[in-house]
Write a protein that holds these residues in place. Structure first.
Motif, short mmCIF file in Angstrom:
data_model
loop_
_atom_site.label_atom_id
_atom_site.label_comp_id
_atom_site.label_asym_id
_atom_site.label_seq_id
_atom_site.Cartn_x
_atom_site.Cartn_y
_atom_site.Cartn_z
N GLY A 115 33.26 38.08 43.52
CA GLY A 115 32.76 37.86 42.17
C GLY A 115 32.46 39.14 41.44
N HIS A 116 31.81 40.07 42.12
CA HIS A 116 31.45 41.34 41.48
C HIS A 116 32.68 42.20 41.21
CE1 HIS A 116 27.16 40.73 41.58
NE2 HIS A 116 27.22 40.38 42.86
N ALA A 117 33.65 42.20 42.13
CA ALA A 117 34.86 42.99 41.92
C ALA A 117 35.67 42.44 40.75
CB ALA A 117 35.71 43.00 43.20
N LEU A 118 35.69 41.10 40.62
CA LEU A 118 36.43 40.51 39.51
C LEU A 118 35.77 40.84 38.18
CD1 LEU A 118 38.92 38.80 38.92
CD2 LEU A 118 37.45 36.77 38.96
N VAL A 119 34.46 40.88 38.15
CA VAL A 119 33.74 41.28 36.93
C VAL A 119 34.14 42.69 36.52
CG1 VAL A 119 31.47 41.94 36.02
CG2 VAL A 119 31.76 39.74 37.17
N GLU A 120 34.15 43.61 37.48
CA GLU A 120 34.52 45.00 37.16
C GLU A 120 35.96 45.08 36.67
OE1 GLU A 120 32.37 47.53 36.96
OE2 GLU A 120 30.93 45.91 37.34
N ALA A 121 36.85 44.32 37.32
CA ALA A 121 38.25 44.32 36.89
C ALA A 121 38.39 43.74 35.48
CB ALA A 121 39.11 43.53 37.88
N ALA A 122 37.61 42.69 35.18
CA ALA A 122 37.70 42.05 33.87
C ALA A 122 37.16 42.92 32.75
CB ALA A 122 36.94 40.72 33.91
N LYS A 123 36.25 43.82 33.08
CA LYS A 123 35.77 44.77 32.07
C LYS A 123 36.89 45.69 31.62
CE LYS A 123 30.97 44.93 33.75
NZ LYS A 123 29.94 45.78 34.43
N ARG A 124 37.83 45.95 32.51
CA ARG A 124 38.94 46.84 32.21
C ARG A 124 40.16 46.10 31.67
NH1 ARG A 124 37.30 48.45 37.45
NH2 ARG A 124 39.17 47.46 38.32
N ASP A 125 40.26 44.81 31.96
CA ASP A 125 41.47 44.06 31.63
C ASP A 125 41.08 42.73 30.99
OD1 ASP A 125 43.90 42.67 31.55
OD2 ASP A 125 44.59 43.55 33.44
N GLU A 126 41.28 42.62 29.67
CA GLU A 126 40.88 41.43 28.93
C GLU A 126 41.77 40.22 29.22
OE1 GLU A 126 40.71 42.43 24.83
OE2 GLU A 126 38.88 43.66 25.05
N ARG A 127 42.86 40.43 29.96
CA ARG A 127 43.74 39.30 30.28
C ARG A 127 43.15 38.40 31.36
NH1 ARG A 127 48.84 41.62 32.64
NH2 ARG A 127 47.24 42.88 33.71
N ILE A 128 42.20 38.91 32.14
CA ILE A 128 41.69 38.17 33.29
C ILE A 128 40.80 37.01 32.85
CG2 ILE A 128 40.17 38.33 35.31
CD1 ILE A 128 41.12 41.21 35.66
N VAL A 129 41.09 35.83 33.39
CA VAL A 129 40.24 34.66 33.19
C VAL A 129 39.91 34.08 34.56
CG1 VAL A 129 41.13 34.13 30.90
CG2 VAL A 129 42.23 33.12 32.90
N GLY A 130 38.79 33.39 34.66
CA GLY A 130 38.38 32.74 35.90
C GLY A 130 38.39 31.24 35.73
N MET A 131 38.97 30.53 36.69
CA MET A 131 39.08 29.08 36.62
C MET A 131 38.74 28.50 38.00
SD MET A 131 42.71 28.97 34.53
CE MET A 131 42.56 27.25 34.04
N THR A 132 38.00 27.39 38.03
CA THR A 132 37.64 26.80 39.31
C THR A 132 37.59 25.29 39.22
OG1 THR A 132 36.06 26.91 41.15
CG2 THR A 132 35.14 26.88 38.91
N ALA A 133 37.66 24.65 40.38
CA ALA A 133 37.62 23.19 40.46
C ALA A 133 36.27 22.76 41.02
CB ALA A 133 38.76 22.67 41.32
N ASP A 134 35.23 22.92 40.20
CA ASP A 134 33.88 22.49 40.54
C ASP A 134 33.26 23.27 41.69
OD1 ASP A 134 31.77 20.77 39.77
OD2 ASP A 134 32.12 19.53 41.53
N LEU A 135 33.77 24.48 41.97
CA LEU A 135 33.30 25.24 43.12
C LEU A 135 32.98 26.69 42.75
CD1 LEU A 135 35.66 23.84 45.90
CD2 LEU A 135 33.19 23.51 45.74
#
Length: 334
Positions: free
Chosen positions: A29-49
């Motif tokens: 979760g924390h690594a994805l946050v850092e990556a998303a700060k650099r890349d606006e294309r990143i989105v997060g999607m989940t199935a109730d989890l």
């Protein structure tokens, strides 16, 4: 009457870290946050989890880029494919059993066949939960290895996960990553030259008495076992293979040839059917490399429910069991 305090631990979210072992909380979760700060294309999607795949960390930071799809894994995969077609880099999270068993055809037809840039990150791989066959994805690699265009990653620890997230963002194509979540051990910090690379296996420890090729949490077990075996005078090499597909065939063959006449073990948190062990065994046959080959993995059966330490001992993937098997076979050859 005073109410009893509510227990906060469960087999579902049990940590694989040993007592006192260094850990990082929610590295994905924390690594994805850092990556998303650099890349606006990143989105997060989940199935109730979201909470149980650590994606809620991303959702808290980027609520406008976080999509809760409900308990509908097929919809999750199809929506992720649509996001990729629009130029986004979707990270989809669920449990490994739901991705591999329930959503297979949607991943195959909507994502893999079209070679779309979708990243599927799935928690509870192999025997990392004590909740029994409904949640133990002991065969997910076997299910996905036959799917064309799909890269498969099985990281060892928090560092591997952190580095793998960045590598997945840079990689153009569909990826399935097995996720260790919650408080994840830090194992690879002791190897300063280590750097995760998609498709690359790397030697962590050198020893002439035996070779262990491992992925996922079993690399941690292999390193721990190698330390204990060294105290018994048995020197073991450990080759970490975090990418199951594409397999680093050259490095594996070279390492096995360096251990000619010595036992070679493949250790994986997965059934011995269809995973890393059989992939390595088939590779050695194709290349004409002779080796005394042994598998350390889960049996071809539905596993029991229970406490993880007990189950790891029972099914042979604890450090103690790895030490026992390697030491026994090395001693037999002496």
């Amino acid at each position: 009457m005073t109410a009893r305090p509510r227990l906060k631990t469960s087999a579902m979210i049990a940590s694989i870290a040993a007592e006192g072992q260094a850990t990082t909380s929610a590295p994905f979760g924390h690594a994805l946050v850092e990556a998303a700060k650099r890349d606006e294309r990143i989105v997060g999607m989940t199935a109730d989890l979201g909470k149980y795949t650590d994606l809620h960390i991303f959702g808290q930071q980027f609520p406008e880029r976080y999509y809760q799809m409900g308990m509908a894994e097929q919809l999750l995969m199809s929506a992720g494919a649509g996001m990729a077609r629009e130029g986004f880099v979707p990270f989809l999270t669920t449990y490994s059993v739901f991705a591999s068993r329930r959503a297979y055809d949607f991943i195959c037809m909507a994502i893999a066949e079209e070679r779309l840039n979708v990243k599927i990150v799935s928690a509870l791989p192999g025997l990392t939960t004590g909740y029994g066959p409904s949640h133990q994805a002991t065969e997910d690699i076997a299910i996905f290895r036959g799917m064309p265009n799909l890269t498969i990653i099985d990281p060892c620890d928090a560092l591997d996960i952190e580095q793998a997230v960045d590598a997945m963002v840079e990689f153009d194509g569909p990826v399935y990553m097995r996720l260790l979540r919650g408080k994840v051990p830090r194992v690879l910090d002791r190897f300063p030259d280590y750097q995760f690379k998609i498709g690359k296996a790397q030697r962590l420890m050198a020893g002439e008495d035996a070779l262990i090729i491992a992925s996922g949490l079993m690399t941690m077990r292999a390193v721990e076992a190698a330390d204990e075996l060294a105290e018994q005078g048995i020197k073991v090499s450990v080759l970490h293979c975090p990418t199951i597909k594409p397999l680093d065939t050259q490095t594996i063959v070279d390492e096995v040839r360096q251990h000619t006449g010595k036992p070679v073990f493949v250790a994986e948190n997965h059934t011995v059917v269809g995973g890393l062990g059989e992939a390595v065994g088939a590779l050695l046959m194709r290349e004409g490399v002779c080796a005394e080959f042994h598998q350390i993995g889960l049996p071809d059966e539905f596993l029991d429910a229970g406490a993880l330490p007990t189950l790891h001992d029972r099914y042979g993937i604890s450090t103690r069991e790895v030490v026992s098997k390697v030491a026994g076979i090395v001693a037999r050859k002496s």
